[in-house]
Enzyme design. Structure first.
Site, PDB file in Angstrom:
ATOM      1  N   ASP A 289       0.820  -1.213   0.000  1.00 42.31           N
ATOM      2  CA  ASP A 289       0.000   0.000   0.000  1.00 42.31           C
ATOM      3  C   ASP A 289       0.855   1.265   0.000  1.00 42.31           C
ATOM      4  O   ASP A 289       1.855   1.345   0.709  1.00 42.31           O
ATOM      5  CB  ASP A 289      -0.888  -0.023   1.256  1.00 42.31           C
ATOM      6  CG  ASP A 289      -1.827   1.160   1.321  1.00 42.31           C
ATOM      7  OD1 ASP A 289      -2.721   1.241   0.475  1.00 42.31           O
ATOM      8  OD2 ASP A 289      -1.650   2.010   2.209  1.00 42.31           O
ATOM      9  N   GLU A 331       1.151  -0.785  -5.061  1.00 39.00           N
ATOM     10  CA  GLU A 331       0.012   0.122  -5.136  1.00 39.00           C
ATOM     11  C   GLU A 331       0.623   1.509  -5.178  1.00 39.00           C
ATOM     12  O   GLU A 331       0.904   2.127  -4.156  1.00 39.00           O
ATOM     13  CB  GLU A 331      -0.921  -0.054  -3.939  1.00 39.00           C
ATOM     14  CG  GLU A 331      -2.280   0.591  -4.159  1.00 39.00           C
ATOM     15  CD  GLU A 331      -2.481   1.930  -3.466  1.00 39.00           C
ATOM     16  OE1 GLU A 331      -3.492   2.600  -3.747  1.00 39.00           O
ATOM     17  OE2 GLU A 331      -1.639   2.334  -2.649  1.00 39.00           O
TER      18      GLU A 331
END
Ligand code: OTU
Length: 644
Positions: A289, A331
């Site tokens: 992330d 990401e």
């Protein structure tokens, strides 16, 4: 274009530290042999990247030894089934490029808890899913916690969803069903309730050093000049005052998400340890992330710094040693031009992530739908580089975040100074603010009223399914959703379906939004899975049934036709019609996508200088009329040279 560095990437004779030799000498002989070979392969790059990052820190050599011992110990502890899977995948390193299909969902909204997800495996299999991304399921801080993206413990499962043994059981059953579990791994920040943050507040100098601190409003001003704001309304600024420390800590996202300081080697080694332990619980892929934000540098926007890639490449080396069957997915919601380094194609070249989100293609498809013109997709695809062996794009139509439009700025700026207004148009179109718009989305927060807002809303609401009244409107909306899904499936590598989109599910209801915690607008597209739509999935008299059958049609076609495999290069073909996108895969497959409400007839000869071979529709198996190929409004047609 940056200069490519000369750095070690070749395997050599591994000179192992004594502690490691001792550990291996007492281990199972077969495993020890395999590990010696992996170390020989990975150590040159690992040592290079870690020494760039940390060789100036005290006790660097001892720390490095500890990292190696920790990693090898995790490899020795790896359950037999996973160890065997690693060996298989090492022998077939492109195992993940053979037509995977992803599905992404929140555990609680889809199935209540991890045990509930096991019950849904047949549903996933029916759809053809081979990769399941469950949004954060590790122990989060007390709500609000950004849907779990504020992690309090990386070594525990959220007690509302289950425990580690539920996780192991789920990964085992998924694996038996041919599905790899993907877990978020929030590298950039931890919850303010994570033990490091708690100890930092309690005065531990060591734990304070795991975060970034700023002492004065002036210093904050200096940084803020160059930084973006991710949640400008609900979390303005990038710093949060911590009274116990009498300083501001860096919080790129919400104030309760404290950015980690990766200049501290222990931060890296502890996060790596948690990741590899999760791999030993059976997690086969990690969604890393907010990877772009991992390294801060004064005077810059603190995104995509070179150190980010050294960290990720070091992490890849450790994964290759302890759990080589595991995928790393970046990401990094950045313009296409900033993504190649996440595949190890930056100045410091070397294996990095296997997969990255193609968010520009996602946003561009929505812009094309609003404009009924495919120019922006052309621009994005022509900026999309070929990837190194073993790498692929994650394509998708929607996810749990808003649609960010600003990733498309470089494509628009290249076309002229007033082109950015097209993003404002798209944002207003999908918020339903433009006359004649069928969309029922909503604007996400932006730094000021004139800025382009991201867009919230389920795909079903954005394509007009929920505003449709007449059969014609229903059919147009259904076609629009299938058009986007089929483009994602045609281009991807690893296409991802967001929960509910397979059935055209709409937005979270107003009643439900009212009881959800926090003002985050993204809740609009985080509804609870709609059982009634699911029950209609085999009923061809329902919109859900039509969508589901067609989507499965594309998924199955991709399985059946080798010509559609991403092993064959994707080529963008010119078309005489601005609303039609024409893509060629290898020599034997074509994808035609009509982004307009108009019926278009194409002479495919006009797009191909050399002779055209006969082709068949990969779904209906009808023979195509190559000289007058008919595309209904919003139609997506896949043709292959393979006779049915
Ligand atoms: C990621 O997102 C997650 O996908 C979000 O759900 C989290 O809120 C966020 O990180 C913090 O953990 O910066 O690099 O809507 O696109 O916040 C990607 C904005 C990110 C998201 C953005 C994002």
């Amino acid at each position: 274009m940056s200069v490519i560095e000369d750095c070690p990437t070749l395997a050599g004779e591994a000179h192992l530290p004594v502690v490691l030799n001792d550990l291996l000498a007492h281990a199972d002989a077969d495993r020890a042999d395999v590990l010696r070979a992996r170390l020989a392969q990975e150590l040159p790059v690992l040592r290079d990247r870690l020494s760039r990052l940390y060789s100036n820190t005290p006790d660097y050599a001892q720390w490095l030894n500890r990292v190696l011992v920790q990693t090898v110990q995790i490899a020795l502890d790896r359950p037999a089934e996973l160890w065997a899977l690693d060996l298989q995948r090492e022998a077939n390193p492109n195992w993940h490029l053979q037509g995977m299909l992803g599905y992404c969902t929140y555990t609680d909204k889809f199935a209540g808890n991890l045990a509930g997800v096991r019950e849904r495996i047949p549903h996933l299999q029916e759809l053809g899913v081979t990769y399941l991304h469950l949004l954060p399921f590790l122990k989060p801080g007390t709500p609000p916690n950004d849907g779990g993206f504020a992690v309090a413990s990386y070594d525990e499962v959220d007690p509302h969803l289950g425990n580690l043994s539920d996780l192991q059981q789920l990964t085992r059953e998924l694996r038996a069903a041919g599905i790899s579990l993907c877990s978020d791994f929030v590298l950039n920040h931890v919850s303010h309730e994570h033990t490091w943050a708690v100890q930092a507040r309690a005065g531990s100098a060591q734990h304070q050093s795991f975060f970034h601190w700023v002492k004065s409003p002036e210093q904050i001003g200096q940084f803020e000049k160059n930084l973006v704001q991710i949640f400008p309304n609900t979390a303005p600024g990038n710093f949060t005052f911590v009274p116990e420390v009498n300083a501001w800590t860096w919080t790129t996202f919400y104030p309760y998400q404290w950015d980690l300081n990766y200049a501290q080697p222990v931060v890296f080694s502890e996060m790596a340890k948690s990741l590899l332990q999760l791999a030993n619980h059976g997690v086969e892929a990690f969604r890393l992330d907010s990877t772009g934000f991992l390294w801060k540098r004064a005077g810059t926007n603190c995104m995509n710094q070179p150190e980010v890639h050294w960290l990720l490449q070091a992490l890849r080396c450790l994964t290759n040693i302890a759990a080589p069957g595991t995928l790393l997915k970046a990401e990094a919601i950045m313009p296409t031009q900033d993504l190649p380094p996440y595949f190890g194609l930056g100045p410091t070249q070397g294996p990095e992530c296997h997969v990255a989100y193609h968010s520009s293609l996602m946003s561009a498809s929505w812009v094309a739908l609003a404009e009924e013109n495919t120019q922006i997709i052309h621009d994005v695809l022509s900026h999309t580089p070929a990837l190194p062996d073993g790498c692929t794009w994650m394509t998708y139509v929607r996810c749990h975040d808003d649609i960010g439009w600003n990733v498309l700025r470089p494509e628009l700026d290249a076309r002229g100074s007033d082109e950015r207004s097209r993003l404002l148009h798209a944002s207003q179109f999908f918020a339903g603010q433009i006359e004649g718009s069928y969309a029922k989305g909503a604007a996400f927060q932006a730094s000021d009223a004139n800025a382009v807002h991201g867009t919230n809303g389920m795909a079903g609401a954005l394509v007009g399914l929920t505003s449709a009244h007449t059969p014609e409107e229903h059919s147009a909306a259904t076609s629009r959703l299938l058009l986007l899904q089929s483009l994602s499936l045609f281009v991807g590598g690893l296409p991802l379906i967001y929960m509910g989109d397979e059935l055209g599910q709409g937005n979270t209801t107003a009643a439900e939004l009212a009881v959800r915690q926090g003002p985050d607008g993204r809740e609009l597209h985080r509804p609870v899975f709609d059982e009634s739509l699911f029950a209609q999935r085999h009923d061809s008299n329902t919109t859900a049934g039509i969508l589901y059958a067609m989507l499965r049609g594309y998924v199955n076609a991709k399985k059946q036709h080798a010509a559609l495999s991403t092993a064959h290069a994707l080529r963008l073909m010119p078309t005489p019609h601005p609303s039609v996108l024409l893509l060629q895969r290898g020599e034997e497959a074509l994808g035609l996508f009509n982004f307009s409400r108009t019926h278009v007839t194409l002479d495919l000869n006009a797009s191909f200088s050399s002779g055209l071979q006969p082709m068949w529709n990969a779904l209906t198996r009808e023979k195509a009329d190559m000289l007058a190929c008919s595309l209904m409004p919003y139609a997506a047609i896949w043709l292959t040279a393979q006779r049915p």
